[in-house]
Write a protein that holds these residues in place. Sequence first.
Motif, PDB file in Angstrom:
ATOM      1  N   SER A 131       0.852  -1.179   0.000  1.00 23.38           N
ATOM      2  CA  SER A 131       0.000   0.000   0.000  1.00 23.38           C
ATOM      3  C   SER A 131       0.888   1.230   0.000  1.00 23.38           C
ATOM      4  N   LEU A 132       0.800   2.012  -1.035  1.00 23.24           N
ATOM      5  CA  LEU A 132       1.524   3.272  -1.127  1.00 23.24           C
ATOM      6  C   LEU A 132       3.030   3.107  -0.875  1.00 23.24           C
ATOM      7  N   GLY A 133       3.611   2.015  -1.369  1.00 26.39           N
ATOM      8  CA  GLY A 133       5.041   1.780  -1.219  1.00 26.39           C
ATOM      9  C   GLY A 133       5.438   1.092   0.068  1.00 26.39           C
ATOM     10  N   ASP A 134       4.473   0.752   0.907  1.00 27.02           N
ATOM     11  CA  ASP A 134       4.745   0.040   2.152  1.00 27.02           C
ATOM     12  C   ASP A 134       4.434  -1.445   1.963  1.00 27.02           C
ATOM     13  N   LEU A 135       5.078  -2.286   2.750  1.00 31.09           N
ATOM     14  CA  LEU A 135       4.802  -3.716   2.777  1.00 31.09           C
ATOM     15  C   LEU A 135       3.998  -4.011   4.032  1.00 31.09           C
ATOM     16  N   ILE A 136       2.874  -4.718   3.867  1.00 26.22           N
ATOM     17  CA  ILE A 136       2.001  -5.064   4.983  1.00 26.22           C
ATOM     18  C   ILE A 136       1.935  -6.580   5.058  1.00 26.22           C
ATOM     19  N   VAL A 137       2.256  -7.128   6.234  1.00 26.87           N
ATOM     20  CA  VAL A 137       2.358  -8.578   6.412  1.00 26.87           C
ATOM     21  C   VAL A 137       1.487  -9.023   7.575  1.00 26.87           C
ATOM     22  N   VAL A 138       0.761 -10.123   7.343  1.00 28.20           N
ATOM     23  CA  VAL A 138      -0.066 -10.735   8.386  1.00 28.20           C
ATOM     24  C   VAL A 138       0.219 -12.234   8.410  1.00 28.20           C
ATOM     25  N   ASP A 139      -0.252 -12.876   9.465  1.00 23.21           N
ATOM     26  CA  ASP A 139      -0.129 -14.316   9.619  1.00 23.21           C
ATOM     27  C   ASP A 139      -1.315 -14.989   8.930  1.00 23.21           C
ATOM     28  N   ARG A 140      -1.172 -16.259   8.604  1.00 23.78           N
ATOM     29  CA  ARG A 140      -2.285 -17.039   8.051  1.00 23.78           C
ATOM     30  C   ARG A 140      -3.181 -17.508   9.180  1.00 23.78           C
ATOM     31  N   PRO A 141      -4.428 -17.759   8.947  1.00 23.73           N
ATOM     32  CA  PRO A 141      -5.190 -17.548   7.721  1.00 23.73           C
ATOM     33  C   PRO A 141      -5.498 -16.070   7.512  1.00 23.73           C
ATOM     34  N   VAL A 142      -6.138 -15.746   6.395  1.00 23.94           N
ATOM     35  CA  VAL A 142      -6.487 -14.360   6.124  1.00 23.94           C
ATOM     36  C   VAL A 142      -7.282 -13.835   7.313  1.00 23.94           C
ATOM     37  N   PRO A 143      -6.796 -12.754   7.923  1.00 19.35           N
ATOM     38  CA  PRO A 143      -7.466 -12.262   9.141  1.00 19.35           C
ATOM     39  C   PRO A 143      -8.793 -11.576   8.854  1.00 19.35           C
ATOM     40  N   ARG A 144      -9.672 -11.662   9.820  1.00 18.94           N
ATOM     41  CA  ARG A 144     -10.926 -10.910   9.767  1.00 18.94           C
ATOM     42  C   ARG A 144     -10.702  -9.598  10.506  1.00 18.94           C
ATOM     43  N   ALA A 145     -11.420  -8.583  10.075  1.00 18.57           N
ATOM     44  CA  ALA A 145     -11.284  -7.256  10.685  1.00 18.57           C
ATOM     45  C   ALA A 145     -11.852  -7.278  12.102  1.00 18.57           C
ATOM     46  N   PRO A 146     -11.280  -6.536  13.015  1.00 14.71           N
ATOM     47  CA  PRO A 146     -10.062  -5.755  12.836  1.00 14.71           C
ATOM     48  C   PRO A 146      -8.830  -6.649  12.930  1.00 14.71           C
ATOM     49  N   TRP A 147      -7.831  -6.324  12.138  1.00 11.98           N
ATOM     50  CA  TRP A 147      -6.618  -7.143  12.109  1.00 11.98           C
ATOM     51  C   TRP A 147      -5.388  -6.284  12.323  1.00 11.98           C
ATOM     52  N   GLY A 148      -4.356  -6.912  12.859  1.00 18.43           N
ATOM     53  CA  GLY A 148      -3.076  -6.253  13.074  1.00 18.43           C
ATOM     54  C   GLY A 148      -2.096  -6.725  12.021  1.00 18.43           C
ATOM     55  N   ALA A 149      -0.992  -6.023  11.891  1.00 16.86           N
ATOM     56  CA  ALA A 149      -0.019  -6.364  10.854  1.00 16.86           C
ATOM     57  C   ALA A 149       1.361  -5.867  11.255  1.00 16.86           C
ATOM     58  N   VAL A 150       2.363  -6.410  10.576  1.00 21.96           N
ATOM     59  CA  VAL A 150       3.705  -5.860  10.618  1.00 21.96           C
ATOM     60  C   VAL A 150       3.846  -5.056   9.335  1.00 21.96           C
ATOM     61  N   VAL A 151       4.216  -3.790   9.471  1.00 21.28           N
ATOM     62  CA  VAL A 151       4.331  -2.896   8.323  1.00 21.28           C
ATOM     63  C   VAL A 151       5.775  -2.434   8.195  1.00 21.28           C
ATOM     64  N   VAL A 152       6.332  -2.617   6.992  1.00 23.48           N
ATOM     65  CA  VAL A 152       7.654  -2.089   6.670  1.00 23.48           C
ATOM     66  C   VAL A 152       7.402  -0.862   5.814  1.00 23.48           C
ATOM     67  N   THR A 153       7.804   0.284   6.313  1.00 22.05           N
ATOM     68  CA  THR A 153       7.535   1.540   5.634  1.00 22.05           C
ATOM     69  C   THR A 153       8.579   1.798   4.566  1.00 22.05           C
ATOM     70  N   GLY A 154       8.105   2.059   3.354  1.00 21.59           N
ATOM     71  CA  GLY A 154       9.003   2.370   2.252  1.00 21.59           C
ATOM     72  C   GLY A 154       9.577   3.771   2.359  1.00 21.59           C
ATOM     73  N   PRO A 155      10.689   4.012   1.658  1.00 14.86           N
ATOM     74  CA  PRO A 155      11.354   5.315   1.739  1.00 14.86           C
ATOM     75  C   PRO A 155      10.473   6.505   1.355  1.00 14.86           C
ATOM     76  N   TRP A 156       9.535   6.285   0.443  1.00 20.07           N
ATOM     77  CA  TRP A 156       8.664   7.390   0.025  1.00 20.07           C
ATOM     78  C   TRP A 156       7.224   7.120   0.429  1.00 20.07           C
ATOM     79  N   SER A 157       7.059   6.601   1.627  1.00 22.49           N
ATOM     80  CA  SER A 157       5.730   6.305   2.131  1.00 22.49           C
ATOM     81  C   SER A 157       4.913   7.585   2.222  1.00 22.49           C
ATOM     82  N   ARG A 158       3.632   7.462   2.018  1.00 26.58           N
ATOM     83  CA  ARG A 158       2.742   8.610   2.202  1.00 26.58           C
ATOM     84  C   ARG A 158       2.224   8.663   3.632  1.00 26.58           C
ATOM     85  N   ARG A 159       2.534   7.600   4.426  1.00 24.83           N
ATOM     86  CA  ARG A 159       2.053   7.552   5.808  1.00 24.83           C
ATOM     87  C   ARG A 159       2.993   8.267   6.768  1.00 24.83           C
TER      88      ARG A 159
END
Length: 127
Positions: A51-79
């Motif tokens: 998303s917008l140059g960031d990497l978003i990672v979750v564990d299996r199975p596909v989580p239902r909302a609300p869900w948490g994640a590990v986010v690696v922010t890209g150099p030109w992130s908009r966040r």
Amino acid sequence: MGWLYPFRPRPWADIAAEFRQIAAARPAYDHMAEVVDSVLDSGAPLLGTTSLGDLIVVDRPVPRAPWGAVVVTGPWSRRVVMVPGWVRVEHVGTGGEVAERPVAEAVPLFWRFVAGTFGVVPAAHVS
């Protein structure tokens, strides 16, 4: 706490191709490609998307909302505004943590967060 919209995973090979293409044009993204390559090499049961140059990672199975994640922010992130040459990894969700380190530490920092958040370690590191 966590994201309320559905998580839509992408194939890791597609994510890897995306970050390799970006890194070819913008070497500041090399560490992002390295993190994704480490997931591909690990055999770990993780799901990812971008998303917008960031990497978003979750564990299996596909989580239902609300869900948490590990986010690696890209150099030109908009966040977040990033310090050049640094990477930001965060656990978004309950008990979230944030760390910023030089990009040389991106892969081990990512795996520290994944292990702490999901209890998942790369197959190469399992005793």
